[in-house]
Design a protein around this motif. Structure first.
Motif, PDB file in Angstrom:
ATOM      1  N   GLU A 146     -27.300 -11.696   0.562  1.00  0.00           N
ATOM      2  CA  GLU A 146     -26.396 -10.534   0.311  1.00  0.00           C
ATOM      3  C   GLU A 146     -27.323  -9.249   0.250  1.00  0.00           C
ATOM      4  N   THR A 148     -30.562  -9.050   1.985  1.00  0.00           N
ATOM      5  CA  THR A 148     -31.396  -8.699   2.826  1.00  0.00           C
ATOM      6  C   THR A 148     -31.558  -7.520   3.400  1.00  0.00           C
ATOM      7  N   PRO A 149     -30.725  -6.550   3.665  1.00  0.00           N
ATOM      8  CA  PRO A 149     -31.159  -5.426   4.305  1.00  0.00           C
ATOM      9  C   PRO A 149     -31.680  -4.598   3.489  1.00  0.00           C
ATOM     10  N   LEU A 219     -29.210  -6.581  10.156  1.00  0.00           N
ATOM     11  CA  LEU A 219     -28.661  -7.952   9.255  1.00  0.00           C
ATOM     12  C   LEU A 219     -27.766  -7.209   8.632  1.00  0.00           C
ATOM     13  N   ASP A 220     -27.559  -5.967   8.507  1.00  0.00           N
ATOM     14  CA  ASP A 220     -26.504  -5.022   7.640  1.00  0.00           C
ATOM     15  C   ASP A 220     -25.138  -5.310   8.341  1.00  0.00           C
ATOM     16  N   LYS A 221     -24.297  -6.184   7.900  1.00  0.00           N
ATOM     17  CA  LYS A 221     -22.929  -6.381   8.478  1.00  0.00           C
ATOM     18  C   LYS A 221     -21.823  -5.695   7.615  1.00  0.00           C
ATOM     19  N   ARG A 222     -22.334  -4.815   6.529  1.00  0.00           N
ATOM     20  CA  ARG A 222     -21.172  -4.245   5.830  1.00  0.00           C
ATOM     21  C   ARG A 222     -20.450  -3.045   6.634  1.00  0.00           C
TER      22      ARG A 222
END
Lengths: 222, 340
Positions: A146, A148-149, A219-222
């Motif tokens: 969670e 990673t970014p 990587l950021d899917k937020r």
């Protein structure tokens, strides 16, 4: 064209210097990443209210991290000379720079890892616990995954700082672009060498920042 | 199925001890939807987190399916938790995973092989009505959809119990209703025991079979949901009931209306038991009266209507009397409102 602008630059030597800079940066970055993640996880997990809450361990790790972050890099290299000699069998050349580079930047990265992990929503960790997850699963699949970014952007910052450190290490004989600029440029008063090395390092920094941002955003899917 | 004995949780701080849950005793039957309601700080959230030991109890027993959760060691507890689903107020989904991967997570934890995982997750996605959204990330979902993922995830390992910690409190009323419908559906289809924590009265009235009212760490009132709200004993419960029927103002007609009206004004009180749903139109058919609906507040709970309704009956005295008798014979309380 090249010879006109940079008359004093020996292409073969320059290539070696570039290679050595890459060599030092990449290997020390890998070492920094591994040690930094371990230290960062330790800092996070042993802090108050977390999975392995332990005041003593936290205190020791935090102290070690702070001490190594406090020592200026050039002094750290000198302090570590016996250790380097013992570990690598030499104190000259790009390989000999690796222990100091890693020990110098891993604590810095460890703090960035700790910050990244703190940003992970506590509720998600709790949800994983409620599902009956093992601590190891929580570490790998929740905490590290969670964050990673943030881990990647922290690694980018660290990589750029490392390039600076490799240049410093170059001055005491590690090779690389710093070494090249210092001996050919500064000691022989060949300004063109200094300028070329500077430009190359700037380009390298830009490229790393660009790649880091790109991966982090992906990587950021937020 | 779940027996709770003398369950307590005390937080120790330097200055004082705070008892969040105080000597709770409760029995929850298999297959029922059990609601726990209380204002914030009543200890209800702590209570539900004690059930799967997200909080460690200070004392007491929690026996689920014959096993005391409190006595279990770390590994046993991990396995026991896989059989207790939990749904959270803020969903707590992993943002780095898609809907499908989020629902698969508890299955990964339980070590279910990949092939079975896929089939299971597909089934769950269907069950919670998220077909077509499998590969979306949580950030692309609405609150209601996120909670559906949360519910599907909680159901992944076929739990015996589902704990809902304020599962609808972050949702708007409409979405709340759809999530509650889903919970009822799951309860009926899977025979799942659901323990639901909330501060919203309508959640309890809509789906809970039994309810416990909590205040300052204690259960102050407990029983059949309709019964508790029909005859609230404690001040806290009364406050919740008022929240439900929008205060007392519908309980009487203003005197101006009473005096201007012609005919007889009656008040019907529904108490949730065997109410004939078509009482008004039947009265009109059976007796020679005209009926005007003046005011009312009737709430449909799962065991019938609760509330009151004011009707104006216009007709001859005998026909009005006949209508009153008819209504009363249908088990509805009817009072004639005196003119003021």
């Amino acid at each position: 064209m090249f010879e006109k602008w940079f008359p004093n630059v020996d292409i073969a030597d320059l290539n070696t210097a570039i290679y050595e800079t890459f060599y030092m940066t990449i290997l020390s970055l890998i070492g920094t990443f591994i040690i930094g993640i371990i230290l960062g996880l330790l800092l996070y997990l042993t802090s108050k209210g977390k999975l392995w809450e332990n005041k003593v361990v936290y205190g020791i790790v935090a102290a070690v991290v702070n001490v190594f972050r406090a020592i200026p890099f050039i002094i750290l290299i000198v302090l570590l000379l016996p250790f380097t000699d013992f570990l690598m069998g030499t104190i000259r050349g790009p390989s000999a720079a690796l222990p100091a580079l890693i020990i110098g930047s891993a604590p810095f990265y460890a703090r960035l890892v700790e910050i990244a992990l703190k940003e992970v929503d506590h509720g998600v960790v709790e949800a994983a616990k409620a599902m009956g997850a093992k601590n190891s699963t929580i570490m790998v699949k929740v905490l590290l995954r969670e964050s990673t970014p943030a881990l990647v952007s922290g690694l980018t910052v660290t990589a750029i700082a490392l390039i600076g450190s490799t240049a410093v290490a170059g001055v005491i004989g590690a090779g690389g672009l710093g070494d090249f600029a210092y001996f050919y440029g500064f000691q022989r008063r060949q300004t063109d060498v200094v300028i070329l090395c500077t430009v190359l390092i700037i380009i390298l920094v830009f490229v790393i920042q660009f790649i880091g941002d790109f991966i982090s955003n992906k990587l950021d899917k937020r | 199925m779940i027996t709770i004995k003398n369950l307590s949780k005390t937080y120790r701080t330097k200055k004082q001890n705070i008892t969040a849950v105080d000597q709770l005793n409760m029995t929850i039957e298999s297959g029922e939807i059990f609601g726990v309601i209380g204002y914030s700080g009543a200890g209800k959230s702590t209570f539900v987190r004690l059930l799967n030991r997200l909080e460690e109890p200070t004392a007491g027993e929690i026996i689920i399916d014959g096993k005391d959760i409190v006595k279990q060691r770390k590994n046993e507890l991990r396995l026991a938790r896989q059989e207790i689903g939990m749904v959270f107020q803020h969903f707590n989904l992993l943002w780095s995973r898609t809907v499908h991967q989020n629902i698969a997570f508890p299955l990964e934890i339980a070590g279910v092989p990949k092939k079975e995982r896929k089939a299971k997750v597909d089934h769950l996605i269907e069950l919670v009505g998220l077909k077509g959204r499998e590969s979306a990330y949580p950030s692309q979902l609405s609150g209601g959809q996120k909670q559906r993922v949360g519910i599907a995830r909680a159901l992944a390992n076929d739990p015996k119990v589902l704990l809902c910690d304020e599962a609808t409190s972050a949702l708007d009323p409409e979405t709340t209703d759809s999530i509650l419908d889903l919970l009822v559906d799951i309860n009926k289809r899977l025979g799942l025991t659901i323990i639901l924590i909330t501060h919203e009265m309508n959640v309890i009235s809509k789906i809970c079979h039994r309810v416990a009212v909590m205040d300052t760490g204690k259960v102050v009132e407990e029983g059949d949901a309709v019964h508790v709200f029909q005859n609230p004993q404690q001040a806290v419960t009364k406050r919740f009931v008022q929240q439900l029927d929008g205060s007392e103002k519908y309980e009487s007609l203003s005197s101006a209306v009473l005096n201007e009206g012609t005919g007889t004004i009656i008040k019907l009180s529904f108490s949730g038991e065997n109410v004939n749903q078509t009482i008004v139109s039947q009265t009109a058919k059976q007796c020679d009266v005209d009926i005007n609906i003046m005011q009312g507040n009737v709430l449909q709970t799962h065991s019938g209507a609760v509330g009151s309704l004011f009707l104006q009956l216009v007709g001859s005295e005998t026909e009005v009397e006949k209508a009153l008798n008819f209504i009363r014979s249908a088990n509805v309380k009817a009072e004639v409102q005196e003119l003021v």
